[in-house]
Structures are given as C-alpha cells and as structure tokens.
Design a protein around this motif. Structure first.
Motif, mmCIF file in Angstrom:
data_model
loop_
_atom_site.group_PDB
_atom_site.id
_atom_site.type_symbol
_atom_site.label_atom_id
_atom_site.label_comp_id
_atom_site.label_asym_id
_atom_site.label_seq_id
_atom_site.Cartn_x
_atom_site.Cartn_y
_atom_site.Cartn_z
ATOM 1 N N ARG A 66 0.837 -1.210 0.000
ATOM 2 C CA ARG A 66 0.000 0.000 0.000
ATOM 3 C C ARG A 66 0.858 1.241 0.000
ATOM 4 O O ARG A 66 0.597 2.185 -0.726
ATOM 5 C CB ARG A 66 -0.905 0.016 1.225
ATOM 6 C CG ARG A 66 -2.028 -0.908 1.066
ATOM 7 C CD ARG A 66 -3.340 -0.388 1.547
ATOM 8 N NE ARG A 66 -4.330 -1.315 1.039
ATOM 9 C CZ ARG A 66 -4.537 -2.511 1.576
ATOM 10 N NH1 ARG A 66 -3.884 -2.891 2.628
ATOM 11 N NH2 ARG A 66 -5.423 -3.314 1.042
ATOM 12 N N ARG A 89 -8.671 7.164 -2.570
ATOM 13 C CA ARG A 89 -9.391 5.911 -2.333
ATOM 14 C C ARG A 89 -8.471 4.742 -2.609
ATOM 15 O O ARG A 89 -7.567 4.840 -3.438
ATOM 16 C CB ARG A 89 -10.607 5.816 -3.266
ATOM 17 C CG ARG A 89 -11.693 6.821 -2.988
ATOM 18 C CD ARG A 89 -12.552 6.395 -1.832
ATOM 19 N NE ARG A 89 -13.577 7.379 -1.555
ATOM 20 C CZ ARG A 89 -13.402 8.445 -0.792
ATOM 21 N NH1 ARG A 89 -12.227 8.673 -0.238
ATOM 22 N NH2 ARG A 89 -14.377 9.283 -0.572
ATOM 23 N N MET A 90 -8.715 3.643 -1.889
ATOM 24 C CA MET A 90 -7.884 2.449 -2.072
ATOM 25 C C MET A 90 -8.757 1.289 -2.532
ATOM 26 O O MET A 90 -9.899 1.163 -2.101
ATOM 27 C CB MET A 90 -7.225 2.052 -0.755
ATOM 28 C CG MET A 90 -6.505 3.153 -0.029
ATOM 29 S SD MET A 90 -5.023 3.649 -0.824
ATOM 30 C CE MET A 90 -3.927 2.378 -0.283
ATOM 31 N N ALA A 91 -8.220 0.450 -3.385
ATOM 32 C CA ALA A 91 -8.951 -0.748 -3.809
ATOM 33 C C ALA A 91 -7.997 -1.938 -3.781
ATOM 34 O O ALA A 91 -6.815 -1.802 -4.020
ATOM 35 C CB ALA A 91 -9.522 -0.555 -5.199
ATOM 36 N N THR A 92 -8.526 -3.110 -3.456
ATOM 37 C CA THR A 92 -7.722 -4.326 -3.407
ATOM 38 C C THR A 92 -8.413 -5.396 -4.230
ATOM 39 O O THR A 92 -9.631 -5.530 -4.166
ATOM 40 C CB THR A 92 -7.618 -4.862 -1.966
ATOM 41 O OG1 THR A 92 -7.346 -3.784 -1.090
ATOM 42 C CG2 THR A 92 -6.539 -5.896 -1.839
ATOM 43 N N GLN B 83 -3.594 4.849 7.796
ATOM 44 C CA GLN B 83 -4.177 3.580 7.361
ATOM 45 C C GLN B 83 -3.720 2.450 8.261
ATOM 46 O O GLN B 83 -2.732 2.573 8.975
ATOM 47 C CB GLN B 83 -3.755 3.277 5.923
ATOM 48 C CG GLN B 83 -2.255 3.052 5.787
ATOM 49 C CD GLN B 83 -1.842 2.717 4.378
ATOM 50 O OE1 GLN B 83 -2.466 3.110 3.421
ATOM 51 N NE2 GLN B 83 -0.762 1.964 4.263
ATOM 52 N N GLN B 144 -12.612 -1.732 4.389
ATOM 53 C CA GLN B 144 -12.618 -2.538 3.177
ATOM 54 C C GLN B 144 -12.278 -3.973 3.537
ATOM 55 O O GLN B 144 -11.430 -4.223 4.381
ATOM 56 C CB GLN B 144 -11.534 -1.981 2.270
ATOM 57 C CG GLN B 144 -11.791 -2.120 0.827
ATOM 58 C CD GLN B 144 -10.621 -1.567 0.052
ATOM 59 O OE1 GLN B 144 -9.574 -2.180 0.002
ATOM 60 N NE2 GLN B 144 -10.801 -0.410 -0.525
ATOM 61 N N PHE B 164 -9.009 -3.727 5.867
ATOM 62 C CA PHE B 164 -8.195 -2.538 5.672
ATOM 63 C C PHE B 164 -9.023 -1.319 6.066
ATOM 64 O O PHE B 164 -10.187 -1.229 5.683
ATOM 65 C CB PHE B 164 -7.763 -2.479 4.201
ATOM 66 C CG PHE B 164 -7.033 -1.227 3.834
ATOM 67 C CD1 PHE B 164 -5.888 -0.875 4.508
ATOM 68 C CD2 PHE B 164 -7.495 -0.420 2.817
ATOM 69 C CE1 PHE B 164 -5.207 0.275 4.170
ATOM 70 C CE2 PHE B 164 -6.815 0.731 2.472
ATOM 71 C CZ PHE B 164 -5.686 1.076 3.147
ATOM 72 N N TYR B 166 -8.927 3.055 6.515
ATOM 73 C CA TYR B 166 -8.155 4.278 6.325
ATOM 74 C C TYR B 166 -9.009 5.494 6.610
ATOM 75 O O TYR B 166 -10.239 5.419 6.616
ATOM 76 C CB TYR B 166 -7.538 4.348 4.935
ATOM 77 C CG TYR B 166 -8.482 4.291 3.753
ATOM 78 C CD1 TYR B 166 -9.176 3.138 3.437
ATOM 79 C CD2 TYR B 166 -8.655 5.402 2.929
ATOM 80 C CE1 TYR B 166 -10.014 3.081 2.347
ATOM 81 C CE2 TYR B 166 -9.494 5.350 1.830
ATOM 82 C CZ TYR B 166 -10.173 4.189 1.539
ATOM 83 O OH TYR B 166 -11.001 4.140 0.461
#
Lengths: 112, 173
Positions: A66, A89-92, B83, B144, B164, B166
């Motif tokens: 990350r 924004r974060m996506a996995t 995070q 998430q 996760f 953040y």
C-alpha cells in the motif's frame, strides 16, 4: 523504488484540504502494485491458520505494498505539478492465487 | 549420472515422508483447532476491548467518525492520511463450520467473532496512530474487506481475509 526518496506532499481522503483553497485540479492520478510472498512464508502462514488469528507476514506485505502504491500515485501527481492529492481511495483485488493487486487513486490538485 | 539418481531418489523419499507426516498430523491439527480456536479468539477480543477502552478514555470519546467533517464543526489546522490493515486466518474449524453452514444456512457465531476481532483491531490501530501523533479526531474513516489466498495446495484450504481501514487524522485549530 525503495532507493528513491519518499515524496511527502499533502494527501487526505476528504474532498478538500482543511484551511486551504484549491486553485486548480489536475485530474485523477493512480498508482498500483502487485505483490506475492515466497513459498516459505506461505507454508508458515498456512500452519498458523490451523487455529486462526493474525498472519503477521501477510499484514506486513500488504502494508508495504500500500505504501508503494501511494508513493507511485504521489510521483504521478508531482509529475503533473500538483502539491496535494485529495479524495484518496484504495482498492484491493485478488488477481491470481498467491498475489493481489493494490490500487490507490485520487485527484491531484494545486493549493494556493 | 549415478549421483543424479541418488539425489533424485532421496529428494522424492523426503517429499513422501513429508506427505505421510502431514497425513498423520492434520487430523490432530483439526481437533486442536476445534478445541482451542474459539477460546483463543475470545481471549484476544477481551484484550482488545480493554485497549479500546483505554484509548477512548484518553480522548474522552471515540475519535473515529465516517462523517466528512468533524463532529461539532470544529476548525481544522492540520490533516494527515492514516491507514492500517490486518490479515486474518479464519482457522480450519471455522472454515469447516462455514462450509457446513452453507448447506443448511444460518448464523455462524465463531466467524462473526473473528471478523469483529479483525475489524476492531484495524480501527483500534487508527485510534492509536491518531493519539500518538497528537491528533484530535479521525474523519472519513472507510473500511474494506478483501480475500487473499496463499499459493499452497490445490485444495485451497488457505483462504485469508484482509481488513483494511483508512481515514484522515485532523488537529483542531
């Protein structure tokens, strides 16, 4: 990647930076990375999974990826002449067994 | 050539030995998991609740919110992205129970526990980071969940869950 100096410009996941006005937006910037762990750690994690609990090796791996994805995003933003990234924004996603992709994206902006 | 076959033979014998050892070991491992995993997880959850209580006491209230601005409209002087993540192995027994429940349906309490444990751990880590940096509140918190898998084995027994979280830590002016 690790040899390069870390970029530290303002980055928030809210829509604006508090106390500062946005003068220009420079579009969406993104950074991604795909990582896998070596087999030894996989086997060890598999043994730990008998009882269940935190798998430290994987937590560390995904945390590192990350950070790297964020660094790539910030690099792109700096390349465009931005001095902040907002609305991050974060996506996995698990793309294949043993590896996952991390994506970070946001809007590059110029603050006054 | 002779040496090659010797090495080949000894390696395959070693692999076979590992295979047999695993076959003998895995039922015991499953029983161990069935007996002790629930107890271990509830102990971890208790310990975590204690830590959450301490941090909330320190802030005077829960510093996390998923609103986009501070709770009472305070002015902000500084903001930083934070995070945290947590990779969770659900444990063999939980996986077995979940598979069994997918036949008959219903609530899976032990799985609930372990997911709560992972989520609360992530949120607690955000609280701790905020308190270490001297921040007053964490806004716009997002959670998430994703599934990751290890490469070992075709039986795909190792399905891990990653949580996760953040958000943006802020200081009031």
């Amino acid at each position: 990647m690790s040899e390069q100096e870390d970029i530290s410009i303002i980055m928030v996941n809210t829509e604006e930076v508090p106390g500062k006005n946005i003068t220009k937006t420079l579009g969406v910037v993104s950074g991604s990375t795909v990582r896998a762990k070596h087999v030894g750690k996989d086997i060890f994690a598999g043994l730990k999974n008998i009882v269940g609990g935190e798998l430290g090796a994987y937590t560390e791996l995904l945390g590192e990826s990350r950070d790297e994805a964020i660094q790539r995003m910030l690099q792109e933003a700096v390349g465009r002449g931005a001095n902040a990234v907002v609305n991050v924004r974060m996506a996995t996603s698990a793309i294949t067994p043993g590896a996952s992709e991390i994506l970070a994206y946001g809007t590059a902006v110029v603050l006054e | 050539m002779e040496l090659f076959w010797q090495i080949f033979l000894s390696l395959s014998l070693l692999l076979a030995a590992f295979g047999i050892a695993w076959l003998l070991f895995s039922p015991f491992a499953f029983i161990y998991s069935a007996l002790f995993s629930r107890r271990k997880h509830s102990k971890m959850l208790d310990e975590l609740r204690g830590r959450i209580g301490l941090t909330v006491e320190k802030f005077g209230r829960d510093p996390l919110t998923n609103k986009k601005s501070p709770a009472f409209g305070e002015e902000i002087s500084e903001a930083m992205y934070i995070q945290s993540n947590y990779v969770l192995g659900p444990g063999w027994f939980n996986q077995f129970i979940a598979g069994y429940h997918s036949l008959i349906g219903g609530k899976i309490n032990s799985f609930d526990d372990i997911l709560t444990l992972a989520r609360q751990n992530c949120l607690q880590s955000l609280r701790e980071q905020a308190s270490e940096g001297g921040y007053d509140e964490v806004i716009n918190v997002r959670l998430q969940t994703s599934r990751i898998s290890a490469l070992t084995g075709g039986k795909s027994q190792n399905k891990f869950i990653e949580i996760f979280a953040y958000g943006t830590a802020v200081k009031y002016s």
